[in-house]
Design a protein around this motif. Structure first.
Motif, short mmCIF file in Angstrom:
data_model
loop_
_atom_site.label_atom_id
_atom_site.label_comp_id
_atom_site.label_asym_id
_atom_site.label_seq_id
_atom_site.Cartn_x
_atom_site.Cartn_y
_atom_site.Cartn_z
N TYR A 194 3.07 16.42 9.59
CA TYR A 194 2.89 16.61 11.08
C TYR A 194 3.27 15.23 11.76
CZ TYR A 194 1.80 18.17 15.55
OH TYR A 194 1.96 18.50 16.97
N ASP A 195 4.63 15.06 12.08
CA ASP A 195 4.63 13.62 12.84
C ASP A 195 4.71 12.62 11.60
OD1 ASP A 195 5.47 14.70 14.94
OD2 ASP A 195 3.68 14.08 16.01
N GLY A 196 4.74 12.81 10.32
CA GLY A 196 4.40 11.94 9.11
C GLY A 196 3.74 12.61 8.19
N PRO A 197 3.62 11.89 7.03
CA PRO A 197 2.92 12.51 5.92
C PRO A 197 1.40 12.82 6.09
CG PRO A 197 4.54 11.09 5.02
CD PRO A 197 4.46 10.95 6.45
N ILE A 198 1.01 13.86 5.74
CA ILE A 198 -0.64 14.30 5.81
C ILE A 198 -1.17 14.04 4.52
CG2 ILE A 198 -2.10 15.99 6.60
CD1 ILE A 198 -0.48 16.84 8.86
N THR A 199 -0.49 15.05 3.42
CA THR A 199 -1.19 15.03 2.12
C THR A 199 0.03 14.80 1.15
OG1 THR A 199 -1.05 17.31 2.08
CG2 THR A 199 -3.24 16.57 2.55
N GLY A 200 -0.32 14.48 0.01
CA GLY A 200 0.93 14.22 -0.99
C GLY A 200 0.14 13.36 -2.26
N LEU A 201 1.31 12.82 -2.86
CA LEU A 201 0.96 11.78 -4.04
C LEU A 201 1.44 10.54 -3.74
CD1 LEU A 201 -0.25 13.01 -6.79
CD2 LEU A 201 1.85 12.75 -7.76
N ALA A 202 0.68 9.67 -4.04
CA ALA A 202 0.98 8.28 -4.06
C ALA A 202 0.52 7.54 -5.22
CB ALA A 202 0.14 7.61 -3.09
N ALA A 203 1.27 6.18 -5.44
CA ALA A 203 1.03 5.45 -6.41
C ALA A 203 0.28 4.04 -6.09
CB ALA A 203 2.18 5.04 -7.43
N GLN A 204 -0.52 3.45 -7.07
CA GLN A 204 -1.10 2.07 -6.60
C GLN A 204 -1.14 1.73 -8.18
OE1 GLN A 204 -5.00 1.00 -6.58
NE2 GLN A 204 -4.46 -0.59 -5.12
N GLY A 205 -0.52 0.65 -8.49
CA GLY A 205 -0.33 0.01 -9.82
C GLY A 205 0.22 0.99 -10.76
N ASP A 206 -0.48 1.61 -11.65
CA ASP A 206 0.09 2.39 -12.65
C ASP A 206 -0.59 3.67 -12.69
OD1 ASP A 206 -2.16 1.64 -13.92
OD2 ASP A 206 -1.38 1.30 -16.01
N ARG A 207 -1.15 3.98 -11.52
CA ARG A 207 -1.96 5.28 -11.51
C ARG A 207 -1.33 5.95 -10.33
NH1 ARG A 207 -7.78 6.11 -13.59
NH2 ARG A 207 -6.95 8.22 -12.76
N GLU A 208 -1.44 7.25 -10.39
CA GLU A 208 -1.04 8.14 -9.29
C GLU A 208 -2.24 8.92 -8.70
OE1 GLU A 208 1.93 10.77 -10.86
OE2 GLU A 208 3.78 9.24 -10.44
N TYR A 209 -2.20 8.89 -7.66
CA TYR A 209 -3.43 9.78 -6.79
C TYR A 209 -3.13 10.72 -5.84
CZ TYR A 209 -5.80 5.65 -8.70
OH TYR A 209 -6.31 4.24 -9.22
N TRP A 210 -3.83 11.67 -5.41
CA TRP A 210 -3.46 12.33 -4.09
C TRP A 210 -4.02 11.65 -2.94
CZ3 TRP A 210 -0.62 16.43 -3.90
CH2 TRP A 210 -0.94 17.04 -2.85
N PHE A 211 -3.25 11.60 -1.74
CA PHE A 211 -3.51 10.94 -0.68
C PHE A 211 -3.67 12.19 0.37
CE2 PHE A 211 1.04 10.97 -0.02
CZ PHE A 211 1.10 11.42 1.30
N VAL A 212 -4.70 11.82 1.52
CA VAL A 212 -5.11 12.70 2.50
C VAL A 212 -5.34 11.80 3.64
CG1 VAL A 212 -6.91 14.30 3.40
CG2 VAL A 212 -6.30 14.16 0.94
#
Length: 133
Positions: free
Chosen positions: A25-43
């Motif tokens: 909604y006018d940009g991402p609200i939820t999804g997958l992101a990476a930091q370093g060598d790990r992936e996380y769910w973002f909210v």
């Protein structure tokens, strides 16, 4: 979305890359992101301070550590939606896509991605927060 109070006690993280989004909604609200060598769910975090906008500028997100099984499930759903021509890829190279699909196919894809999945992801342990870049 999370209330701003959810940020309390969490460290600010840097060098976070959004990989794909599941809600927008006018940009991402939820999804997958990476930091370093790990992936996380973002909210996304909502600005619940009153009298302001519903989101921060720049947007603020909390990262959640989801299980390897949940991660695989999320990537599978993302690939299916991307293959059906729905937006969401933020990674490079983007997923292969096809032309727009019919309503029956979209309904079948949505059945594979019930809202409860995202509820489970956003209730997983939070590891920190980041500002949109």
């Amino acid at each position: 979305m999370h209330a701003a109070s959810r940020l309390t006690g969490l460290p600010e993280l840097t060098d976070v890359r959004k990989l794909w989004f599941s809600d927008w909604y006018d940009g991402p609200i939820t999804g997958l992101a990476a930091q370093g060598d790990r992936e996380y769910w973002f909210v996304m975090v909502a600005d619940d301070s009153g009298g302001g906008f519903w989101d921060f500028d720049p947007r603020v997100y909390i990262l959640h550590r989801i299980s390897p099984e949940q991660l695989a499930q999320a990537w599978d759903a993302h690939g299916s939606f991307a293959a059906a021509g729905l937006p969401g890829c933020l990674h490079s190279p983007p997923c292969a896509t096809t032309d727009a699909t019919d309503n029956d196919m979209l309904a079948a894809l949505r059945d594979r991605w019930p809202p409860e999945n995202e509820d489970d992801y956003m209730n997983a342990p939070a590891v920190g927060w980041f500002r949109d870049t």
